[in-house]
Design an enzyme around this catalytic site. Structure first.
Site, PDB file in Angstrom:
ATOM      1  N   GLU A 157      37.114  29.337  21.658  1.00 46.61           N
ATOM      2  CA  GLU A 157      36.041  28.928  22.560  1.00 46.61           C
ATOM      3  C   GLU A 157      34.755  28.759  21.741  1.00 46.61           C
ATOM      4  O   GLU A 157      34.529  29.501  20.763  1.00 46.61           O
ATOM      5  CB  GLU A 157      35.874  29.960  23.692  1.00 46.61           C
ATOM      6  CG  GLU A 157      35.238  29.340  24.912  1.00 46.61           C
ATOM      7  CD  GLU A 157      35.352  30.188  26.187  1.00 46.61           C
ATOM      8  OE1 GLU A 157      35.991  31.256  26.150  1.00 46.61           O
ATOM      9  OE2 GLU A 157      34.798  29.755  27.212  1.00 46.61           O
TER      10      GLU A 157
ATOM     11  N   ASP B  73      31.745  29.565  21.712  1.00 42.75           N
ATOM     12  CA  ASP B  73      30.845  30.670  21.347  1.00 42.75           C
ATOM     13  C   ASP B  73      31.346  31.402  20.096  1.00 42.75           C
ATOM     14  O   ASP B  73      30.592  32.139  19.462  1.00 42.75           O
ATOM     15  CB  ASP B  73      30.638  31.656  22.502  1.00 42.75           C
ATOM     16  CG  ASP B  73      31.915  32.102  23.161  1.00 42.75           C
ATOM     17  OD1 ASP B  73      32.859  31.318  23.252  1.00 42.75           O
ATOM     18  OD2 ASP B  73      31.978  33.269  23.602  1.00 42.75           O
TER      19      ASP B  73
ATOM     20  N   ASP C 160      37.117  38.574  22.564  1.00 45.03           N
ATOM     21  CA  ASP C 160      36.483  38.718  23.885  1.00 45.03           C
ATOM     22  C   ASP C 160      36.851  40.033  24.582  1.00 45.03           C
ATOM     23  O   ASP C 160      36.037  40.580  25.350  1.00 45.03           O
ATOM     24  CB  ASP C 160      36.892  37.559  24.794  1.00 45.03           C
ATOM     25  CG  ASP C 160      36.111  36.286  24.512  1.00 45.03           C
ATOM     26  OD1 ASP C 160      34.938  36.388  24.117  1.00 45.03           O
ATOM     27  OD2 ASP C 160      36.675  35.200  24.688  1.00 45.03           O
TER      28      ASP C 160
ATOM     29  N   HIS D 271      31.504  40.135  21.640  1.00 42.78           N
ATOM     30  CA  HIS D 271      30.289  40.178  22.455  1.00 42.78           C
ATOM     31  C   HIS D 271      29.945  41.638  22.716  1.00 42.78           C
ATOM     32  O   HIS D 271      30.834  42.449  23.010  1.00 42.78           O
ATOM     33  CB  HIS D 271      30.489  39.523  23.830  1.00 42.78           C
ATOM     34  CG  HIS D 271      30.849  38.071  23.763  1.00 42.78           C
ATOM     35  ND1 HIS D 271      29.973  37.098  23.362  1.00 42.78           N
ATOM     36  CD2 HIS D 271      32.002  37.436  24.069  1.00 42.78           C
ATOM     37  CE1 HIS D 271      30.571  35.916  23.418  1.00 42.78           C
ATOM     38  NE2 HIS D 271      31.812  36.096  23.846  1.00 42.78           N
TER      39      HIS D 271
HETATM   40 FE1  FEO Z   1      36.352  33.161  25.425  1.00 43.63          FE
HETATM   41 FE2  FEO Z   1      33.586  34.636  24.073  1.00 43.63          FE
HETATM   42  O1  FEO Z   1      34.754  33.224  24.480  1.00 43.63           O
END
Ligand code: FEO
Length: 396
Positions: free
Chosen positions: A81, A83, A164, A225
């Site tokens: 993805e 990000d 993630d 994250h």
């Molecule tokens: Fe599934 Fe942090 O992207």
């Protein structure tokens, strides 16, 4: 700025203090976010995940503060993805000889997002790549939350780089879980689970069982994250096991929209019925409430009671998005009910009940419809509905 997790393992990601919506505008991020990337210095140099493209320069400056990027041997893309893959093209211009390790599904998703020739090498579940004193062990985590998702485990330091999974959209001044406000941390962690991972709860439970079965020590869980879990890192794994079970609290969420306060008065009367039976509830006016925050509260609660007046033979447009969330997120072990005012055709309650049925949320009692402003009898019917919802919540 970079952070050393253990000797030779550095976080080189960036903090995005300003972001307030993620996935376009699909997900609210009231406390910002960050994009963690990890640099591992051993006989081989490894970079795990990159960051969103607007932060490419800051990210590469972080890498440069520790090594010449040309020295990178392996780039691991746990998930494509943007990000996490957004800065991959900029990085690869500096280390074109590096091999990019991806899951089997990553062979499609990484080039699908980067749209350029890349030196990709697939790795399989359980495969090891020696980097000197340590190994990288790859763990497929398909559908947590994309088909390509995988974890990378670093032996020796026993760090699980989980991408993630176990993350939070939570920008902080300090990188570790023991350094931040615990209430904020868990608010963001459960919001992340409720809005992103709930549909995959069965897979979450299976994957955790599988990883625990490997008997690998875990000194840290470092997601892509939010904060890095170093103080009792398995606490977030235990929370995921709990959340994956979807055993909601004996509480209710009433969500509604209103045009001339009739449906609002009905919502509050439903609340009176719940209160009379001692069931805690929250009321959200969807026109002025954050949808993702409401979804988080629905995730936690046993009952969801939805109200809308009828507009153009349907529900108010502010109600439609959360109905769509309820369908897509596949919440388990809930009960529901509906109410709403109308002037002439009056379809909204039936439509909400039909939708709850499609979401496999049983309707505990026939909904209440009130023509124009609710009469005292209509409001009493709403209180009765609240009491019936309460009985269902308490009997579960
Ligand atoms: Fe599934 Fe942090 O992207």
């Amino acid at each position: 700025m970079t952070t050393e997790l253990t000797k030779g393992v550095h976080c080189v990601g960036v903090v995005d203090w300003a972001i307030r919506h993620f996935h376009g505008h699909e997900l609210s991020t009231h406390r910002g976010s960050n994009y963690n990337s990890y640099l591992i210095l051993d006989e081989k140099t490894v970079l795990v995940d990159t960051v969103w493209s607007p932060f490419a320069d800051e990210f590469i400056a972080n890498v440069r503060s520790l090594i010449d990027p040309a020295k990178i041997d392996y780039v691991v893309m746990n998930h494509a993805e943007p990000d996490h893959s957004g800065s991959l093209p900029a990085l690869m211009r500096l280390c074109p000889q590096a091999t990019i390790l991806v899951s089997k599904r990553g062979m499609e998703t990484v080039p699908g997002h980067c749209r350029q020739d890349l030196n990709l090498q697939p790795v399989s579940n359980g495969e090891r790549v020696n980097i000197g004193q340590r190994d990288l062990v790859f763990v497929e985590a398909s559908m947590l939350h994309w088909p390509d998702s995988m974890f990378t485990y670093l032996t020796g330091d026993s760090i699980l780089l989980s991408n993630d999974a176990f993350g939070q959209h939570y920008a902080t001044a300090y990188p570790f879980n023991d350094q931040v406000n615990q209430d904020e941390l868990y608010r963001e962690a459960i919001k992340y689970y409720a809005n992103i991972l709930t549909p995959f709860s069965k897979l979450v439970a299976q994957k955790i069982k599988e990883v625990v079965g490997l008997n690998m020590p875990v000194s840290m869980i470092a997601p892509s994250h939010g904060v890095i879990w170093r103080d009792d890192p398995l606490q977030i794994v235990r929370k995921y096991q709990e959340w994956a079970e979807q055993k909601p609290a004996p509480e209710a969420v009433i969500l509604y929209d209103t045009m001339w306060e009739a449906t609002r008065r009905m919502a509050e009367a439903v609340g009176d019925g719940l209160a009379a039976e001692g069931v805690r509830f929250q009321v959200f006016h969807m026109a002025v409430s954050d949808r993702n925050d409401v979804i988080t509260e629905v995730f936690k609660a046993k009952a969801v009671v939805i109200g809308s007046p009828t507009l153009n033979n349907g529900v108010l447009p502010t109600i439609t998005p959360i109905l769509e969330d309820l369908r897509g997120l596949k919440f388990q072990n809930k009960v529901g009910a509906a109410f709403g005012s109308y002037g002439w055709s009056g379809e909204s309650v039936k439509l909400i009940e039909e939708h709850l049925g499609k979401c496999k949320i049983p309707v505990v009692s026939e909904g209440v419809r009130a023509k124009w402003q609710p009469t005292p009898a209509d409001l009493e019917a709403c209180r009765t509905l609240g009491r019936k919802v309460a009985a269902s919540v308490k009997s579960a």
